[in-house]
Design an enzyme around this catalytic site. Structure first.
Site, mmCIF file in Angstrom:
data_model
loop_
_atom_site.group_PDB
_atom_site.id
_atom_site.type_symbol
_atom_site.label_atom_id
_atom_site.label_comp_id
_atom_site.label_asym_id
_atom_site.label_seq_id
_atom_site.Cartn_x
_atom_site.Cartn_y
_atom_site.Cartn_z
ATOM 1 C CD GLU A 1 7.940 -38.631 10.734
ATOM 2 O OE1 GLU A 1 7.688 -37.969 9.564
ATOM 3 O OE2 GLU A 1 8.907 -38.736 11.156
ATOM 4 C CG HIS B 1 9.886 -36.048 7.904
ATOM 5 N ND1 HIS B 1 10.167 -37.380 8.443
ATOM 6 C CD2 HIS B 1 11.193 -35.728 7.525
ATOM 7 C CE1 HIS B 1 11.302 -37.843 8.160
ATOM 8 N NE2 HIS B 1 12.097 -36.788 7.490
#
Length: 297
Positions: A212, A250
């Site tokens: 990511e 996150h």
């Protein structure tokens, strides 16, 4: 075969008297060989009790000495998680799986430094854990979607781990091991670490890698793979539409100073010869095609 855990793994649950620890320990016990995998629990001041037949000890050291456990899984609140990790390392636990999310970054800086000269591998924090399908499940992942096989999976995202595994299983592609490394800025096991383990595993034929935005972990993995991995890798990068400077999901998923963009990561992976899919819906078919191309080469 599998990496890090197998049917003979002995697991300690730190925080076994909490609701989360109890639930996922029970799920782990009910999965495959879990009734033999889970051998002890640790909660200070609760030593001498038991949870569904699993003895509870005051400390990890005591639990390890009594059971010979080599792996610990941590389900304790964020404020106490760093101490729990270091306690497990002090006791000589080889693999420490920290599920806890929300651990202060400064605490993890201290943990990272503390583990530098220890013989312990940390998985996480803020991760779903690790599973060797049909052998042992350590963490919060749904066991029923996994199937024994020869594809390794490593991911920064828990839910995308499940998505990838579900697709692989539906296509008849089982997994050797699936490992969620966590999406915090500081984690114990990296993509590079996982790639190295999967490359060395004779029973892993292909690797799914999910990354990511934020940081440089995927670029480092690309460089490592180009030089050291000869197995097909299929990669997906989450956060392709994320605006710079805004955290997406996150704690580590943020583009800062123009670095860590999805485009940069995808370019690095493709230049390393890795097959990058643009949509998470294509992970499974991408892996099937990559394995097919390898077998026909």
């Amino acid at each position: 075969m599998s990496i890090l855990i197998d049917k003979d793994t002995k697991v300690i649950t730190q925080g076994i008297t909490g609701k989360t620890g109890q639930f996922h320990t029970r799920m782990g016990k009910e999965y495959a060989n879990g009734s033999k995998c889970y051998v002890a629990g640790v909660t200070p001041k609760k030593g001498g009790q038991n949870f569904e037949g699993i003895p509870i000890y005051e400390s990890v050291k005591e639990a390890k000495q009594a059971t010979g456990a080599t792996v610990s899984v941590i389900y304790v609140p964020p404020a106490f998680a760093a101490d729990a990790i270091m306690e497990a390392a002090d006791a000589g636990i080889g693999v420490i799986v920290c599920i806890t999310e929300g651990i202060p970054t400064l605490d993890m800086v201290k943990v990272k430094e503390y583990l530098r000269d220890k013989a312990s591998r940390l998985i996480g924090p803020n991760c779903p854990g690790i599973i060797s399908p049909g052998k042992c499940k350590i963490g919060i992942m749904p066991g029923h979607i996994h199937r024994e096989g020869r594809v390794g999976v490593v991911s920064r995202s828990g839910t995308l781990t499940y998505e990838a595994v579900g697709q692989l299983t539906a296509l008849g592609l089982g997994q050797s091991t699936a490992i969620g490394i966590g999406g915090d800025p500081i984690v114990g096991t990296s993509h590079v670490d996982a790639l190295r383990l999967f490359q060395a595993d004779d029973e892993t034929d292909g690797i799914v890698m999910i990354g990511e935005i934020g940081g440089t972990a995927e670029e480092e993995a690309a460089a490592f793979a180009k030089a050291n991995v000869n197995k097909p890798i299929v990669a997906f990068i989450a956060g392709q539409t994320a605006p710079p400077g805004r955290r997406m999901g996150h704690a580590g998923a943020i583009i800062a100073g123009g670095k860590g963009t999805a485009a940069e990561k995808m370019k690095a992976l493709e230049e390393a010869g890795i097959h990058v899919v643009r949509s998470p819906a294509d992970i499974g078919t991408g892996m099937k095609e990559a394995l097919g191309a390898r077998s026909s080469a």
